[in-house]
Design an enzyme around this catalytic site. Sequence first.
Site, PDB file in Angstrom:
ATOM      1  N   ASP A 145       0.852  -1.191   0.000  1.00  0.00           N
ATOM      2  CA  ASP A 145       0.000   0.000   0.000  1.00  0.00           C
ATOM      3  C   ASP A 145       0.887   1.240   0.000  1.00  0.00           C
ATOM      4  OD1 ASP A 145      -3.207   0.481   1.035  1.00  0.00           O
ATOM      5  OD2 ASP A 145      -1.815   2.180   1.072  1.00  0.00           O
ATOM      6  N   GLN A 201     -14.157   2.318   1.953  1.00  0.00           N
ATOM      7  CA  GLN A 201     -13.594   1.924   0.661  1.00  0.00           C
ATOM      8  C   GLN A 201     -13.384   3.167  -0.200  1.00  0.00           C
ATOM      9  OE1 GLN A 201     -15.897  -0.970  -1.596  1.00  0.00           O
ATOM     10  NE2 GLN A 201     -14.274  -1.219  -3.130  1.00  0.00           N
ATOM     11  N   VAL A 250     -11.044   2.791  -3.183  1.00  0.00           N
ATOM     12  CA  VAL A 250     -10.732   2.277  -4.522  1.00  0.00           C
ATOM     13  C   VAL A 250     -11.742   1.161  -4.804  1.00  0.00           C
ATOM     14  CG1 VAL A 250      -9.034   1.120  -5.971  1.00  0.00           C
ATOM     15  CG2 VAL A 250      -8.273   2.860  -4.339  1.00  0.00           C
ATOM     16  N   HIS A 294     -10.255  -5.503  -2.952  1.00  0.00           N
ATOM     17  CA  HIS A 294      -8.884  -5.726  -2.477  1.00  0.00           C
ATOM     18  C   HIS A 294      -8.902  -6.160  -1.030  1.00  0.00           C
ATOM     19  CE1 HIS A 294      -9.910  -1.454  -2.089  1.00  0.00           C
ATOM     20  NE2 HIS A 294      -9.222  -1.464  -0.953  1.00  0.00           N
TER      21      HIS A 294
HETATM   22  P1  AMP Z   1      -9.714   1.235   0.570  1.00  0.00           P
HETATM   23  O1  AMP Z   1      -9.758   2.560   1.268  1.00  0.00           O
HETATM   24  O2  AMP Z   1     -10.096   0.063   1.412  1.00  0.00           O
HETATM   25  O3  AMP Z   1     -10.458   1.285  -0.739  1.00  0.00           O
HETATM   26  O4  AMP Z   1      -8.174   0.968   0.245  1.00  0.00           O
HETATM   27  C1  AMP Z   1      -7.534   1.493  -0.875  1.00  0.00           C
HETATM   28  C2  AMP Z   1      -6.079   1.477  -0.549  1.00  0.00           C
HETATM   29  O5  AMP Z   1      -5.364   1.615  -1.751  1.00  0.00           O
HETATM   30  C3  AMP Z   1      -5.627   2.615   0.379  1.00  0.00           C
HETATM   31  O6  AMP Z   1      -5.039   2.054   1.538  1.00  0.00           O
HETATM   32  C4  AMP Z   1      -4.633   3.392  -0.484  1.00  0.00           C
HETATM   33  O7  AMP Z   1      -3.558   3.884   0.275  1.00  0.00           O
HETATM   34  C5  AMP Z   1      -4.208   2.346  -1.493  1.00  0.00           C
HETATM   35  N1  AMP Z   1      -3.751   2.829  -2.776  1.00  0.00           N
HETATM   36  C6  AMP Z   1      -4.384   3.696  -3.595  1.00  0.00           C
HETATM   37  N2  AMP Z   1      -3.679   3.866  -4.736  1.00  0.00           N
HETATM   38  C7  AMP Z   1      -2.598   3.056  -4.638  1.00  0.00           C
HETATM   39  C8  AMP Z   1      -1.484   2.775  -5.482  1.00  0.00           C
HETATM   40  N3  AMP Z   1      -1.344   3.367  -6.673  1.00  0.00           N
HETATM   41  N4  AMP Z   1      -0.548   1.905  -5.052  1.00  0.00           N
HETATM   42  C9  AMP Z   1      -0.671   1.313  -3.841  1.00  0.00           C
HETATM   43  N5  AMP Z   1      -1.698   1.528  -3.003  1.00  0.00           N
HETATM   44  C10 AMP Z   1      -2.642   2.393  -3.383  1.00  0.00           C
END
Ligand code: AMP
Length: 110
Positions: free
Chosen positions: A28, A90, A92, A96
Amino acid sequence: MCIFCKIAGGEIPAQFLYESAKVVAFRDLDPQAPVHILVIPRDHFENAAELAAADSATISELFTAARELATSEGLDGYRIAFNTGASAGQSVFHAHLHLLGGRAFAWPPG
Ligand code: AMP
């Protein structure tokens, strides 16, 4: 195309810590613990609920990846989370699994 589809497809470079037929894992970019790894399906599903309805084999691979990564990262305890929906945090909208470890965790989560 969503950002995690681009990562899974190699369009955005990422260092994969684990790869299988159906999933990839990478760190992350905003870690919430000393170890914070995301395991994602290669195919696009909006969230864990959509994935669960569609593809149990991929869910199995997500958990296999988490177990193997926990071992390779030397974690004796860890937390797995799927934030599902904006109200649960959430951000993204490509399913995941969060694998978090390397510190103590509070319960209930905030
Ligand atoms: P969520 O909030 O559960 O949707 O988690 C999305 C996660 O993706 C967050 O912890 C972000 O920090 C992570 N994230 C977003 N973009 C990227 C990226 N390009 N590479 C790695 N992690 C990412």
